[in-house]
Design a protein around this motif. Structure first.
Motif, PDB file in Angstrom:
ATOM      1  N   ALA A 191       0.636  -1.352   0.237  1.00 39.93           N
ATOM      2  CA  ALA A 191       0.013   0.057   0.082  1.00 39.93           C
ATOM      3  C   ALA A 191       1.111   1.233   0.004  1.00 39.93           C
ATOM      4  O   ALA A 191       1.934   1.115   0.846  1.00 39.93           O
ATOM      5  N   ASN A 192       0.769   2.121  -0.793  1.00 33.43           N
ATOM      6  CA  ASN A 192       1.379   3.303  -0.868  1.00 33.43           C
ATOM      7  C   ASN A 192       2.853   2.991  -1.172  1.00 33.43           C
ATOM      8  O   ASN A 192       3.754   3.333  -0.603  1.00 33.43           O
ATOM      9  N   GLY A 193       2.834   2.153  -2.056  1.00 27.00           N
ATOM     10  CA  GLY A 193       4.369   1.198  -2.325  1.00 27.00           C
ATOM     11  C   GLY A 193       5.330   2.004  -2.883  1.00 27.00           C
ATOM     12  O   GLY A 193       6.142   1.169  -3.550  1.00 27.00           O
ATOM     13  N   SER A 194       5.702   3.318  -2.865  1.00 25.74           N
ATOM     14  CA  SER A 194       6.932   3.859  -3.280  1.00 25.74           C
ATOM     15  C   SER A 194       7.899   3.523  -2.176  1.00 25.74           C
ATOM     16  O   SER A 194       7.510   3.245  -1.292  1.00 25.74           O
ATOM     17  N   ALA A 195       9.361   3.373  -2.754  1.00 25.73           N
ATOM     18  CA  ALA A 195      10.507   2.642  -1.888  1.00 25.73           C
ATOM     19  C   ALA A 195      10.432   3.572  -0.723  1.00 25.73           C
ATOM     20  O   ALA A 195      10.959   2.751   0.403  1.00 25.73           O
ATOM     21  N   ASN A 196      10.340   4.759  -0.204  1.00 23.60           N
ATOM     22  CA  ASN A 196      10.523   5.494   0.765  1.00 23.60           C
ATOM     23  C   ASN A 196       9.246   5.206   1.870  1.00 23.60           C
ATOM     24  O   ASN A 196       9.483   5.573   2.870  1.00 23.60           O
ATOM     25  N   TYR A 197       8.474   4.549   1.549  1.00 24.05           N
ATOM     26  CA  TYR A 197       7.523   4.076   2.418  1.00 24.05           C
ATOM     27  C   TYR A 197       7.294   2.503   2.748  1.00 24.05           C
ATOM     28  O   TYR A 197       6.317   1.794   3.021  1.00 24.05           O
ATOM     29  N   VAL A 198       8.514   1.801   2.463  1.00 25.61           N
ATOM     30  CA  VAL A 198       8.416   0.445   2.581  1.00 25.61           C
ATOM     31  C   VAL A 198       9.733   0.202   3.239  1.00 25.61           C
ATOM     32  O   VAL A 198      10.835   0.327   2.831  1.00 25.61           O
ATOM     33  N   SER A 199       9.693  -0.425   4.467  1.00 24.69           N
ATOM     34  CA  SER A 199      10.695  -0.478   5.269  1.00 24.69           C
ATOM     35  C   SER A 199      11.434  -2.039   4.909  1.00 24.69           C
ATOM     36  O   SER A 199      10.946  -2.923   4.333  1.00 24.69           O
ATOM     37  N   HIS A 200      12.883  -1.944   5.374  1.00 21.91           N
ATOM     38  CA  HIS A 200      13.526  -3.211   4.999  1.00 21.91           C
ATOM     39  C   HIS A 200      12.976  -4.441   5.652  1.00 21.91           C
ATOM     40  O   HIS A 200      12.854  -5.525   5.029  1.00 21.91           O
ATOM     41  N   PHE A 201      12.370  -4.490   6.919  1.00 21.17           N
ATOM     42  CA  PHE A 201      11.837  -5.455   7.391  1.00 21.17           C
ATOM     43  C   PHE A 201      10.561  -6.006   6.702  1.00 21.17           C
ATOM     44  O   PHE A 201      10.486  -7.174   6.567  1.00 21.17           O
ATOM     45  N   ALA A 202       9.926  -4.954   6.056  1.00 18.74           N
ATOM     46  CA  ALA A 202       8.831  -5.462   5.224  1.00 18.74           C
ATOM     47  C   ALA A 202       9.120  -6.333   4.190  1.00 18.74           C
ATOM     48  O   ALA A 202       8.428  -7.210   3.499  1.00 18.74           O
ATOM     49  N   ARG A 203      10.247  -5.504   3.287  1.00 19.53           N
ATOM     50  CA  ARG A 203      10.780  -6.413   2.353  1.00 19.53           C
ATOM     51  C   ARG A 203      11.112  -7.849   2.487  1.00 19.53           C
ATOM     52  O   ARG A 203      10.721  -8.698   1.777  1.00 19.53           O
ATOM     53  N   GLU A 204      11.860  -8.085   3.679  1.00 20.78           N
ATOM     54  CA  GLU A 204      12.177  -9.384   3.940  1.00 20.78           C
ATOM     55  C   GLU A 204      11.185 -10.249   4.413  1.00 20.78           C
ATOM     56  O   GLU A 204      11.066 -11.360   4.173  1.00 20.78           O
ATOM     57  N   GLU A 205      10.030  -9.574   4.943  1.00 21.44           N
ATOM     58  CA  GLU A 205       9.066 -10.519   5.438  1.00 21.44           C
ATOM     59  C   GLU A 205       8.083 -10.907   4.392  1.00 21.44           C
ATOM     60  O   GLU A 205       7.722 -11.999   3.946  1.00 21.44           O
ATOM     61  N   ALA A 206       8.113  -9.980   3.251  1.00 22.57           N
ATOM     62  CA  ALA A 206       7.475 -10.254   1.885  1.00 22.57           C
ATOM     63  C   ALA A 206       7.984 -11.086   0.976  1.00 22.57           C
ATOM     64  O   ALA A 206       7.534 -12.111   0.682  1.00 22.57           O
ATOM     65  N   LYS A 207       9.198 -11.268   1.176  1.00 21.39           N
ATOM     66  CA  LYS A 207      10.036 -12.166   0.328  1.00 21.39           C
ATOM     67  C   LYS A 207       9.774 -13.614   0.938  1.00 21.39           C
ATOM     68  O   LYS A 207       9.871 -14.433   0.196  1.00 21.39           O
ATOM     69  N   ASP A 208       9.859 -13.735   2.475  1.00 21.57           N
ATOM     70  CA  ASP A 208       9.391 -15.173   2.898  1.00 21.57           C
ATOM     71  C   ASP A 208       7.954 -15.570   2.799  1.00 21.57           C
ATOM     72  O   ASP A 208       7.800 -16.838   2.674  1.00 21.57           O
ATOM     73  N   LEU A 209       7.105 -14.836   2.337  1.00 19.56           N
ATOM     74  CA  LEU A 209       5.839 -14.970   2.623  1.00 19.56           C
ATOM     75  C   LEU A 209       5.024 -15.182   1.238  1.00 19.56           C
ATOM     76  O   LEU A 209       3.997 -15.790   0.984  1.00 19.56           O
ATOM     77  N   TYR A 210       5.675 -14.532   0.147  1.00 22.02           N
ATOM     78  CA  TYR A 210       4.997 -14.254  -1.162  1.00 22.02           C
ATOM     79  C   TYR A 210       6.007 -14.520  -2.234  1.00 22.02           C
ATOM     80  O   TYR A 210       7.407 -14.338  -2.124  1.00 22.02           O
TER      81      TYR A 210
END
Length: 331
Positions: A270-289
């Protein structure tokens, strides 16, 4: 129309888009939101909506110079970096009702596959996207000021200029809140709007309604739509968000959609420009999707990671869209 869009429109009209399509390309992912057959009432509240005839022209243009992939075809090519320059993935964010009632029938008629990202928490609660409450409160013509206790602030609403400025100030503020503080702000906004006006807004801005589960289920069974996750409550997964909340949003959304639709392999921030996405969120998304999609306004690059895939927005002006699709995606 802003000057950038005006220049893009002129360039698209003059044939720059056709020339640009002859240049080397990679695949492109196109992002849409709502698609309306009725006229847009308020371009602030309905900023994510696009006219159906314009949507149809955009889709027909992309179909002429591109080839639409299913999400699974896209993912396989992403894994092997074997894209053709004509490859396109079509995505929709937020899960508006008009995606099912207006956009989907045309896409299914044309046999075009597409990916729809929904927020199960909002579907369950029959709520709207949080920004809706900011925009409808800020653009109220019944209020001369908008008082927000959780912000200890008041915003003047005496004229259209002040209402518009307040709307975008609130939007920027909302984007940086954690989920707990956002819930307090949304409640303040709901309480600020007179009951009779809130009821009128429900009808006036019916375009902002989200699909229910029956509509999502029907899309999933259509053979052309794939349902993905947009976070459980459309939460922005920035650095100020609690890590436990980020993990909850990603996992709960995936599991709820998989329970209804059989699987949920794809996610869009949501509101997915890079400055609104944390490193933790990227790592979690990588594991789940399998893959997670952002908004970076470029074509797909060889060094892109599956947890942060670029998308370009469908612009609400035909020639500007032609220019963006063919030229800006080369960046």
């Amino acid at each position: 129309m802003g000057y950038k869009k005006t220049l893009a429109s002129i360039a698209g009209f003059c044939g720059v888009a056709r020339l640009a399509e002859l240049l080397p390309h990679s695949a492109r992912v196109v992002m849409c939101h709502g698609v309306m057959k009725e006229p847009i009432v308020d371009p602030i509240v309905q900023a994510n909506q696009i006219d159906f005839e314009l949507f149809r022209r955009n889709i027909d243009y992309i179909a002429k110079c591109g080839h639409f992939l299913t999400p699974d075809e896209f993912y396989e090519k992403f894994q092997t970096k074997s894209f053709d320059k004509r490859d396109v993935l079509l995505t929709f964010d937020d899960g508006y009702v008009n995606q099912a009632e207006v956009a989907a029938p045309y896409l299914i008629e044309k046999q075009i596959p597409f990916l729809v990202f929904v927020s199960p928490g909002l579907v369950d609660s029959d709520e709207r996207i949080p920004s809706y409450y900011a925009f409808t409160a800020a653009t109220s013509e019944k209020l001369d000021a908008l008082r927000i206790p959780s912000m200890s602030a008041a915003f003047p609403l005496r004229n259209p200029k002040e209402r518009k400025l307040t709307a975008f100030k609130l939007l920027e503020f909302m984007r940086r809140l954690n989920e707990y503080d956002l819930a307090k702000l949304v409640m303040d906004l709901k309480n600020a709007i007179p009951d009779d006006e809130a009821a009128k807004n429900e009808k006036r801005y019916a375009s902002e309604r989200l699909m229910n589960w029956a509509q999502i289920d029907a899309l999933s069974k259509s053979g052309f739509a794939t349902i993905g996750s947009h976070g459980y409550g459309h939460t922005i997964l920035h650095d100020g968000q609690h890590e436990g909340e980020i993990a909850r949003q990603l996992r709960l959304s995936r599991d709820k959609i998989a329970e209804r639709c059989g699987k949920c392999d794809y996610f869009a921030y949501a509101n997915g420009s890079a400055n609104y996405v944390s490193h933790f969120a990227r790592e979690e998304a990588k594991d789940l999707y399998k893959a997670a999609f952002a908004v970076k306004k470029t074509q797909i690059h060889k060094n892109e990671k599956a947890e942060m895939i670029s998308r370009i927005s469908m612009i609400n002006e035909f020639y500007a869209m032609k220019f963006a699709f063919s030229t800006l995606s080369l960046v």
